[in-house]
Every structure is written in structure tokens, then in C-alpha cells.
Design a protein around this motif. Structure first.
Motif, PDB file in Angstrom:
ATOM      1  N   TYR A 140      30.016  14.000 -35.755  1.00  0.00           N
ATOM      2  CA  TYR A 140      29.774  14.479 -36.530  1.00  0.00           C
ATOM      3  C   TYR A 140      29.171  14.330 -38.010  1.00  0.00           C
ATOM      4  O   TYR A 140      29.158  15.303 -38.315  1.00  0.00           O
ATOM      5  N   LEU A 141      29.513  12.966 -38.880  1.00  0.00           N
ATOM      6  CA  LEU A 141      28.121  12.829 -40.134  1.00  0.00           C
ATOM      7  C   LEU A 141      27.169  13.267 -39.354  1.00  0.00           C
ATOM      8  O   LEU A 141      26.538  13.813 -41.118  1.00  0.00           O
ATOM      9  N   ILE A 142      26.331  13.044 -38.404  1.00  0.00           N
ATOM     10  CA  ILE A 142      24.784  13.743 -38.277  1.00  0.00           C
ATOM     11  C   ILE A 142      25.148  15.285 -38.868  1.00  0.00           C
ATOM     12  O   ILE A 142      24.697  15.137 -39.260  1.00  0.00           O
ATOM     13  N   TYR A 143      26.024  16.083 -38.208  1.00  0.00           N
ATOM     14  CA  TYR A 143      26.884  17.244 -38.412  1.00  0.00           C
ATOM     15  C   TYR A 143      26.662  17.525 -39.608  1.00  0.00           C
ATOM     16  O   TYR A 143      25.904  18.735 -40.435  1.00  0.00           O
ATOM     17  N   ASP A 144      27.547  16.784 -39.917  1.00  0.00           N
ATOM     18  CA  ASP A 144      27.852  17.220 -41.704  1.00  0.00           C
ATOM     19  C   ASP A 144      26.681  17.200 -42.404  1.00  0.00           C
ATOM     20  O   ASP A 144      26.635  17.982 -43.440  1.00  0.00           O
ATOM     21  N   LEU A 145      25.661  16.033 -42.266  1.00  0.00           N
ATOM     22  CA  LEU A 145      25.069  16.051 -43.197  1.00  0.00           C
ATOM     23  C   LEU A 145      23.599  17.132 -43.719  1.00  0.00           C
ATOM     24  O   LEU A 145      23.409  17.430 -44.356  1.00  0.00           O
ATOM     25  N   ILE A 146      23.821  17.047 -41.696  1.00  0.00           N
ATOM     26  CA  ILE A 146      22.681  18.596 -42.013  1.00  0.00           C
ATOM     27  C   ILE A 146      23.109  19.903 -42.559  1.00  0.00           C
ATOM     28  O   ILE A 146      23.048  20.450 -43.393  1.00  0.00           O
ATOM     29  N   CYS A 147      24.731  19.853 -42.373  1.00  0.00           N
ATOM     30  CA  CYS A 147      25.281  21.427 -43.006  1.00  0.00           C
ATOM     31  C   CYS A 147      24.920  21.110 -44.566  1.00  0.00           C
ATOM     32  O   CYS A 147      24.979  22.417 -45.246  1.00  0.00           O
ATOM     33  N   CYS A 148      25.124  19.842 -45.800  1.00  0.00           N
ATOM     34  CA  CYS A 148      25.368  19.621 -46.982  1.00  0.00           C
ATOM     35  C   CYS A 148      24.174  20.293 -47.469  1.00  0.00           C
ATOM     36  O   CYS A 148      23.954  20.486 -48.521  1.00  0.00           O
ATOM     37  N   LEU A 149      22.356  19.380 -46.108  1.00  0.00           N
ATOM     38  CA  LEU A 149      21.675  19.809 -46.831  1.00  0.00           C
ATOM     39  C   LEU A 149      21.943  22.092 -46.866  1.00  0.00           C
ATOM     40  O   LEU A 149      20.821  22.455 -47.530  1.00  0.00           O
ATOM     41  N   PHE A 150      22.580  23.035 -45.970  1.00  0.00           N
ATOM     42  CA  PHE A 150      22.044  24.156 -46.025  1.00  0.00           C
ATOM     43  C   PHE A 150      23.048  24.160 -46.783  1.00  0.00           C
ATOM     44  O   PHE A 150      22.964  25.484 -47.045  1.00  0.00           O
ATOM     45  N   ASP A 151      23.676  23.723 -47.732  1.00  0.00           N
ATOM     46  CA  ASP A 151      24.682  24.608 -48.600  1.00  0.00           C
ATOM     47  C   ASP A 151      24.329  25.113 -49.430  1.00  0.00           C
ATOM     48  O   ASP A 151      23.224  24.126 -49.840  1.00  0.00           O
ATOM     49  N   ASN A 152      24.322  25.880 -50.391  1.00  0.00           N
ATOM     50  CA  ASN A 152      23.888  25.934 -52.250  1.00  0.00           C
ATOM     51  C   ASN A 152      24.289  24.887 -53.012  1.00  0.00           C
ATOM     52  O   ASN A 152      23.562  24.740 -53.833  1.00  0.00           O
ATOM     53  N   HIS A 153      25.172  24.427 -52.748  1.00  0.00           N
ATOM     54  CA  HIS A 153      25.840  22.937 -53.324  1.00  0.00           C
ATOM     55  C   HIS A 153      25.567  21.570 -52.685  1.00  0.00           C
ATOM     56  O   HIS A 153      26.134  21.292 -52.104  1.00  0.00           O
ATOM     57  N   VAL A 154      24.594  20.735 -53.013  1.00  0.00           N
ATOM     58  CA  VAL A 154      23.861  19.698 -52.303  1.00  0.00           C
ATOM     59  C   VAL A 154      24.604  18.891 -53.314  1.00  0.00           C
ATOM     60  O   VAL A 154      24.743  18.777 -54.994  1.00  0.00           O
ATOM     61  N   ASN A 155      25.957  17.698 -52.566  1.00  0.00           N
ATOM     62  CA  ASN A 155      26.456  16.741 -53.601  1.00  0.00           C
ATOM     63  C   ASN A 155      25.631  15.279 -52.640  1.00  0.00           C
ATOM     64  O   ASN A 155      26.091  14.953 -52.299  1.00  0.00           O
TER      65      ASN A 155
END
Length: 222
Positions: free
Chosen positions: A78-93
Motif C-alpha cells: 500500500y505504501l508503495i502504491y500511495d507514494l506513487i499516487c502522491c507524486l501524481f497528485d497536484n499537491h505534493v506534501n
């Protein structure tokens, strides 16, 4: 390794399905639904693998059981998937990305060493127990409940559970992990995760203070 790959693919497929179901909602909304599903599943699986709730981190620095390894692989996927999602999101945290990297390295090291299962299971339990309430706050905002009593209740509930888990149970878990005969990398990741939790606690405390102050001013004006 095969189970980890399966976990990454499963969470990705889950996101695609949620995205299709909630096609009118934002990328972030759909990702948070998947994150809520993971948090609920992770806490359940972790609870089932604890050998003794009288001492949930026992046995310390021991060989991980097969059920602990699979549970950790589910969360690592999940963390690997979510990290990839974070990179595609417009608001990188940035702090969220740091949290993901620390967690991925820590859990990955635990799976490679096949040790510290008890400590790492409790680390996942502690970090995920407040996650459904974190995501609930943001889901409510997109559903039109921003600045409502319901949203404020979700904020406070999240803050209380986060504080008890990350700032009460968390430091104890970090202490026993550092004190036990664990690999240096896992000790470093445990300490790093606690530092991230302390930083988030500071931000959450400021958020709750702001929300309560804003609510008091609103009540006075009415």
C-alpha cells in the motif's frame, strides 16, 4: 516478494475501481477511500497477529511469524502504491513523502531481516489507527461538510486518537525498539518515524487550536 508485488497490484486495482465508481470525485477523494480501506484492513490484520495483548510488542527482536510477514507486506504494498499516487497528485506534501519513505525503508528492512515482527506490527497498528479519521476529515470537506459540527467532530476525534497513539504509545514503542537487539537500520527508521509523528503532532495541535478559535468567534458573532 511475490506477495508484495501482489499487494501493490491489488491496491492499484482497488484505486482504479474506486475511481470508476466515484468518477465525478477528485483524484484525492478516491485515493483517500483506498487509504481508509487499507487503514481498516491493516489495523484488523495487525490485531489478529498480536500474540499477547498484555505485552503487544512481545517477543522483542524475534523472528517474524508468517502472518506478521504477510501483514507487513500488505502495508508495504500500500505504501508503495500511495507514494506513487502522491507524486501524481497536484499537491505534493513533502512531510508525507518523507513519512512514506521512512516507513517503506523500515518495513522493507524488517521483511528482509525477517525480524522485529512484533515491534513492526505494533508500529503499523499505532500509525494506522488514526488514519480513517484523518481521511474522514478530507472526505467530508469534498462532500460539502466543511466548517460544520460534523467536520469539527472529525477533526477533534482524529487529533485525540493521533495524540494517544503517536505521542503516548509511539514513544514507548520507539524506546523498546531502540533498547532491544534490533538491526541498526530498523532502530534508525523507528526513531525517524517518531520524529515525523512529533512534527505532525505540532501541526495538528495548531490546526485544532485554529478551528476551535474560529468556532468560538463564529458563535460570538451569532
Amino acid at each position: 516478494m511475490n506477495f508484495l508485488v501482489w499487494a501493490v497490484i491489488s491496491w492499484t486495482v482497488a484505486f482504479i475501481l474506486v475511481r470508476k465508481i466515484f468518477s465525478k470525485r477528485s483524484f484525492n477523494f478516491c485515493n483517500r477511500i483506498v487509504s481508509t480501506l487499507h487503514a481498516s484492513l491493516a489495523v484488523t490484520l495487525c490485531s489478529l497477529t498480536v500474540e499477547d495483548w498484555g505485552c503487544p510488542v512481545c517477543p522483542l527482536a524475534s523472528k517474524s511469524s508468517p502472518s506478521q510477514m504477510k501483514t507487513l507486506a500488505v502495508t508495504l504494498g500500500y505504501l508503495i502504491y500511495d507514494l506513487i499516487c502522491c507524486l501524481f497528485d497536484n499537491h505534493v506534501n513533502i512531510d508525507n513523502i518523507v513519512h512514506h519513505l521512512v516507513s517503506i525503508l523500515g518495513i522493507g528492512a524488517g521483511l528482509v531481516y525477517e525480524r522485529c515482527g512484533s515491534e513492526m506490527i505494533m508500529a503499523v497498528w499505532i500509525t494506522e489507527i488514526s488514519s480513517p479519521f484523518l481521511h474522514m476529515r478530507e472526505l467530508l470537506k469534498e462532500l460539502g461538510y466543511r466548517d460544520t459540527n460534523l467536520n469539527l467532530a472529525a477533526d477533534i476525534l482524529f487529533a485525540v486518537i493521533f495524540t494517544l497513539a503517536r505521542m503516548v504509545a509511539g514513544p514507548h514503542l520507539t524506546y523498546v525498539t531502540l533498547s532491544a537487539d534490533n538491526p541498526l537500520l530498523i532502530k534508525a527508521m523507528a526513531f525517524g518515524l517518531q520524529l515525523v509523528s512529533a512534527f505532525w503532532f505540532y501541526k495538528i495541535a495548531r490546526m485544532v487550536r485554529f478551528k476551535l478559535t474560529k468556532r468560538r468567534k463564529s458563535l460570538k458573532e451569532t
